[in-house]
Design an enzyme around this catalytic site. Structure first.
Site, short mmCIF file in Angstrom:
data_model
loop_
_atom_site.label_atom_id
_atom_site.label_comp_id
_atom_site.label_asym_id
_atom_site.label_seq_id
_atom_site.Cartn_x
_atom_site.Cartn_y
_atom_site.Cartn_z
N HIS A 93 0.82 -1.23 0.00
CA HIS A 93 0.00 0.00 0.00
C HIS A 93 0.85 1.27 0.00
O HIS A 93 0.31 2.36 -0.21
CB HIS A 93 -0.92 0.03 1.23
CG HIS A 93 -1.97 -1.04 1.23
ND1 HIS A 93 -2.81 -1.24 0.16
CD2 HIS A 93 -2.30 -1.98 2.16
CE1 HIS A 93 -3.63 -2.26 0.44
NE2 HIS A 93 -3.32 -2.73 1.64
N ASP A 104 -2.75 -10.58 -2.56
CA ASP A 104 -3.32 -10.10 -1.30
C ASP A 104 -4.78 -9.69 -1.57
O ASP A 104 -5.11 -9.25 -2.66
CB ASP A 104 -2.51 -8.89 -0.81
CG ASP A 104 -2.87 -8.44 0.59
OD1 ASP A 104 -2.11 -8.73 1.52
OD2 ASP A 104 -3.91 -7.77 0.76
N HIS A 155 -6.31 -7.20 -0.62
CA HIS A 155 -6.43 -5.75 -0.83
C HIS A 155 -5.63 -5.32 -2.06
O HIS A 155 -4.57 -5.89 -2.34
CB HIS A 155 -5.93 -4.99 0.41
CG HIS A 155 -6.63 -5.38 1.67
ND1 HIS A 155 -6.09 -6.27 2.58
CD2 HIS A 155 -7.85 -5.02 2.14
CE1 HIS A 155 -6.95 -6.42 3.59
NE2 HIS A 155 -8.02 -5.69 3.35
N ASP A 194 -4.52 -12.84 3.16
CA ASP A 194 -5.75 -12.41 3.83
C ASP A 194 -6.99 -12.65 2.97
O ASP A 194 -8.09 -12.24 3.36
CB ASP A 194 -5.65 -10.95 4.29
CG ASP A 194 -5.00 -10.05 3.27
OD1 ASP A 194 -4.78 -10.49 2.13
OD2 ASP A 194 -4.70 -8.88 3.61
#
Ligand SMILES: [Zn+2]
Length: 349
Positions: free
Chosen positions: A124, A161, A163, A250
């Site tokens: 991120h 991931d 996200h 995740d």
């Protein structure tokens, strides 16, 4: 196969027991590796701290100053979800340094493949901002090192991931030497809110970003469908000399932050595809860099399965099993991307 793991002791003081991104994640992974019996088959490399010059290849100097100051003051929140402690500066340099070392060992042929077992995660972190638990963008720093120092000309980064890897996307958005493919949960309420199918790169990087924005509850079959039909042909078209994986686990069905229904076995099947692609396209050169994964037991099971496969073995049993919920229909997304994405139309490279 020779497989390296790069480990870092620097992460330990970067810890907040009230948070989900905690030092216990990596400690549990190390324990799981010992208990799995894999340790004697893995080459262990100790992380060196990345240099500020290596970090500044992808991040603004001001961002380094901010993290250094926050750490020297004993730690503070950089933003609502990104904490620091007195140890965060070294932890961030250690995570980026471990990722560089993993890439260097593979590109120089000292090992076949590698897994950088790092935290804090990185994907991120944008050119100008630490965010989403991430300080520096580990996989991006390592990719730039491969391009700038190791003589690699084309790197594919696959981010599974749950996200969107918004930071990695931003760093390479106008760069045609890096293909960025991200599969992630997508919706108005899901972090970080970026990663739409229409975000495909700009200028010379036009077409070198592939986003798979997924509805909630996509499971093993949906993900494998998309990786077979979209990610694999795009990577083949790009023909990378190195594949990096932003390995976030995740998306597991029991993860407290996730929106998907992947199982340990599902992650292993995606991993199998990526390893096979690396053998087909770039002499097996593939490096995993740890990102998210907040159910610690599921995270450990996924990492162990990935390490077994990097070593050339079967992934082993899935202690959690799969969920049997109906999966959303992905044919419209698949058709749309096939019709609009330049790399899927064979228009580029
Ligand atoms: Zn994540």
């Amino acid at each position: 196969m020779t497989t390296a793991i790069v480990t870092t002791p620097y992460h330990e003081p970067h810890d907040d027991p009230t948070h989900v991104e905690i030092a216990a994640r990596l400690k549990a992974i190390h324990r799981a590796i010992e208990q799995s019996g894999l340790l004697h088959r893995l080459i262990q490399l100790d992380a060196r701290l990345a240099t500020e010059e290596q970090i500044q290849a992808v991040h603004a100097a001001r961002m380094l100053e901010q993290l250094h100051w926050a750490s020297s003051e004993g730690g503070m929140l950089l933003n609502i979800d990104t904490y620091t402690t007195y140890g965060s500066w070294d932890a961030a340099l250690g995570a980026a340094g471990a990722s560089i070392q993993a890439v260097e060992a593979v590109v120089q042929g000292r090992v076949n493949n590698a897994f950088a077992l790092v935290r804090p995660p990185g994907h991120h972190a944008t050119p100008n901002q630490s965010m989403g638990f991430c300080m520096f963008n580990n996989v991006a720093v390592a990719a730039r090192y491969a391009l700038d120092v190791l003589g690699i000309e084309r790197v594919a980064i696959v981010d599974f991931d749950v996200h969107h890897g918004n930071g990695t996307q931003d760093i390479f958005y106008n760069d045609n030497r890096v293909l960025f493919c991200s599969s992630h949960g997508y919706g108005a309420t899901f972090y970080p809110g970026t990663g739409g199918a229409n975000e495909i790169g700009k200028d010379v990087g036009y077409g070198f970003t592939l986003n798979l924005p997924l509805p909630f509850n996509v499971g093993d079959e949906g993900m494998l469908y998309l990786y077979e039909r979209l990610v694999t042909p795009v990577i083949r078209n790009f023909c990378p000399q190195l594949i990096l994986v932003s390995a976030g686990y995740d998306g597991h069905w029991d993860d407290p932050l996730g929106s998907m229904n992947l199982s340990v076995s599902g992650y292993a099947r995606i991993t199998e595809q990526l390893i096979a692609l690396a053998h087909e396209l770039c002499q097996g050169r593939i490096v995993f860099v740890l990102e998210g994964g907040y159910n610690i037991q599921a995270l450990c099971a996924c990492v162990i399965a990935s390490l077994r496969m990097l070593l050339g073995n079967a992934p082993g049993p899935d202690p959690f099993g799969s969920v049997t919920a109906n999966e959303p229909d992905l044919t419209i997304l698949t058709r749309r991307l096939r019709q609009t994405h330049p790399l899927l139309q064979g228009l580029i490279v």
